[in-house]
Structures are given as structure tokens and as C-alpha cells.
Design a protein around this motif. Structure first.
Motif, PDB file in Angstrom:
ATOM      1  N   CYS A  21       0.831  -1.195   0.000  1.00 34.57           N
ATOM      2  CA  CYS A  21       0.000   0.000   0.000  1.00 34.57           C
ATOM      3  C   CYS A  21       0.872   1.254   0.000  1.00 34.57           C
ATOM      4  O   CYS A  21       2.064   1.207   0.281  1.00 34.57           O
ATOM      5  CB  CYS A  21      -0.936   0.006   1.195  1.00 34.57           C
ATOM      6  N   GLU A  22       0.234   2.359  -0.303  1.00 36.56           N
ATOM      7  CA  GLU A  22       0.935   3.642  -0.399  1.00 36.56           C
ATOM      8  C   GLU A  22       1.606   4.028   0.912  1.00 36.56           C
ATOM      9  O   GLU A  22       2.702   4.611   0.902  1.00 36.56           O
ATOM     10  CB  GLU A  22      -0.049   4.727  -0.848  1.00 36.56           C
ATOM     11  N   CYS A  23       0.999   3.707   2.016  1.00 41.71           N
ATOM     12  CA  CYS A  23       1.591   4.036   3.320  1.00 41.71           C
ATOM     13  C   CYS A  23       2.948   3.339   3.469  1.00 41.71           C
ATOM     14  O   CYS A  23       3.914   3.949   3.935  1.00 41.71           O
ATOM     15  CB  CYS A  23       0.635   3.619   4.427  1.00 41.71           C
ATOM     16  N   GLU A  24       3.024   2.092   3.079  1.00 42.56           N
ATOM     17  CA  GLU A  24       4.305   1.360   3.153  1.00 42.56           C
ATOM     18  C   GLU A  24       5.319   1.934   2.167  1.00 42.56           C
ATOM     19  O   GLU A  24       6.503   2.048   2.500  1.00 42.56           O
ATOM     20  CB  GLU A  24       4.077  -0.128   2.896  1.00 42.56           C
ATOM     21  N   TRP A  25       4.875   2.302   0.983  1.00 45.66           N
ATOM     22  CA  TRP A  25       5.798   2.870  -0.011  1.00 45.66           C
ATOM     23  C   TRP A  25       6.352   4.203   0.481  1.00 45.66           C
ATOM     24  O   TRP A  25       7.544   4.480   0.344  1.00 45.66           O
ATOM     25  CB  TRP A  25       5.115   3.040  -1.350  1.00 45.66           C
ATOM     26  N   ARG A  26       5.479   5.025   1.052  1.00 44.23           N
ATOM     27  CA  ARG A  26       5.936   6.310   1.601  1.00 44.23           C
ATOM     28  C   ARG A  26       6.929   6.087   2.740  1.00 44.23           C
ATOM     29  O   ARG A  26       7.955   6.765   2.828  1.00 44.23           O
ATOM     30  CB  ARG A  26       4.742   7.128   2.102  1.00 44.23           C
ATOM     31  N   SER A  27       6.622   5.150   3.608  1.00 45.38           N
ATOM     32  CA  SER A  27       7.521   4.853   4.723  1.00 45.38           C
ATOM     33  C   SER A  27       8.858   4.315   4.228  1.00 45.38           C
ATOM     34  O   SER A  27       9.918   4.672   4.755  1.00 45.38           O
ATOM     35  CB  SER A  27       6.877   3.840   5.671  1.00 45.38           C
ATOM     36  N   GLY A  28       8.826   3.479   3.204  1.00 43.35           N
ATOM     37  CA  GLY A  28      10.065   2.957   2.626  1.00 43.35           C
ATOM     38  C   GLY A  28      10.917   4.062   2.028  1.00 43.35           C
ATOM     39  O   GLY A  28      12.142   4.086   2.195  1.00 43.35           O
TER      40      GLY A  28
END
Length: 131
Positions: A21-28
Motif C-alpha cells: 500500500c501507499e503508506c508502506e511505499w511512503r515509509s520505505g
């Protein structure tokens, strides 16, 4: 317990490349940038004078790098560009952030890390050519 730059980069890889999800991509993306930031800070602390005049840790670091000739400025400007993507990931939540955005930043940060080692070796060898 403490962590290393390699820990940040491993987490970034996990979140950006395999996140769902986008939240994980942003965090990465954020973790990848901070891996590059902390690697640069380690290098600066090992071989560059401090710069107490700059406001904010990111500016203080990039100003220190910029004072070290062309190679230092090149590192500083790459780090500034990487931070722009991290800023998008962390602060512009209404704008989309794709998995490609995250993996591109991760790749940029991974390519940046060895350049910091080369810069440190260059400076420690006394080869810094100031402007």
C-alpha cells in the motif's frame, strides 16, 4: 539498542519493494532517504568541520558538504534532491505516491551511499579542492 544505515536501507527495501500500500511505499522512501542522510552525516562527522550557523540538521549537513569543493557540492545537491522526494512522501499526503516513486528513491539512495565512502576517502587523503 542501536541501528545502522544498513538496517534503514533493509527496511526501506522491504517497505518500498514488497509493500502492499501507499503508506508502506511512503515509509520505505522515508527510511531510504534517512539511510542516505545518516551515512552522509557519519562521513561529515568523520572528516569535515562543523557548521553551527545553519538552521536545521539537513541544511547544516548539506552546507558542510558544499564547503568541500566540487565533490562535496555534488554530494550535497544529490542529497537535497533525495530529500525533496522524501518530503513529498512524508508531507504531501493528498498527492499520490506510487510504488515506483518509492523504488526510484530507494535506488537513488542506494547509488548515493558508495559515493559518500569515496568522498570520505578523498577528503581524508587531503585531496579536497576548495572552490
Amino acid at each position: 539498542m542501536s541501528i545502522a544505515v544498513t538496517d534503514l536501507m533493509a527496511l526501506a527495501q522491504q517497505l518500498a519493494a514488497t509493500g502492499n500500500c501507499e503508506c508502506e511505499w511512503r515509509s520505505g522512501a522515508s527510511r531510504a532517504y534517512y539511510g542516505a542522510f545518516h551515512k552522509s552525516l557519519q562521513v561529515a562527522d568523520a572528516c569535515l568541520p562543523p557548521n553551527p550557523q545553519a538552521i536545521g540538521e539537513h541544511e547544516r549537513l548539506t552546507d558542510r558538504l558544499k564547503q568541500q569543493g566540487m565533490k562535496g557540492r555534488a554530494l550535497a545537491y544529490v542529497l537535497i534532491d533525495l530529500k525533496k522526494v522524501r518530503t513529498h512522501a512524508d508531507y504531501h499526503l493528498a498527492a499520490s505516491f506510487s510504488q515506483n516513486d518509492a523504488t526510484d528513491l530507494l535506488a537513488g539512495c542506494a547509488a548515493y551511499l558508495p559515493k559518500t565512502d569515496a568522498f570520505q576517502a578523498f577528503v581524508q587523503a587531503g585531496q579536497t579542492a576548495k572552490p
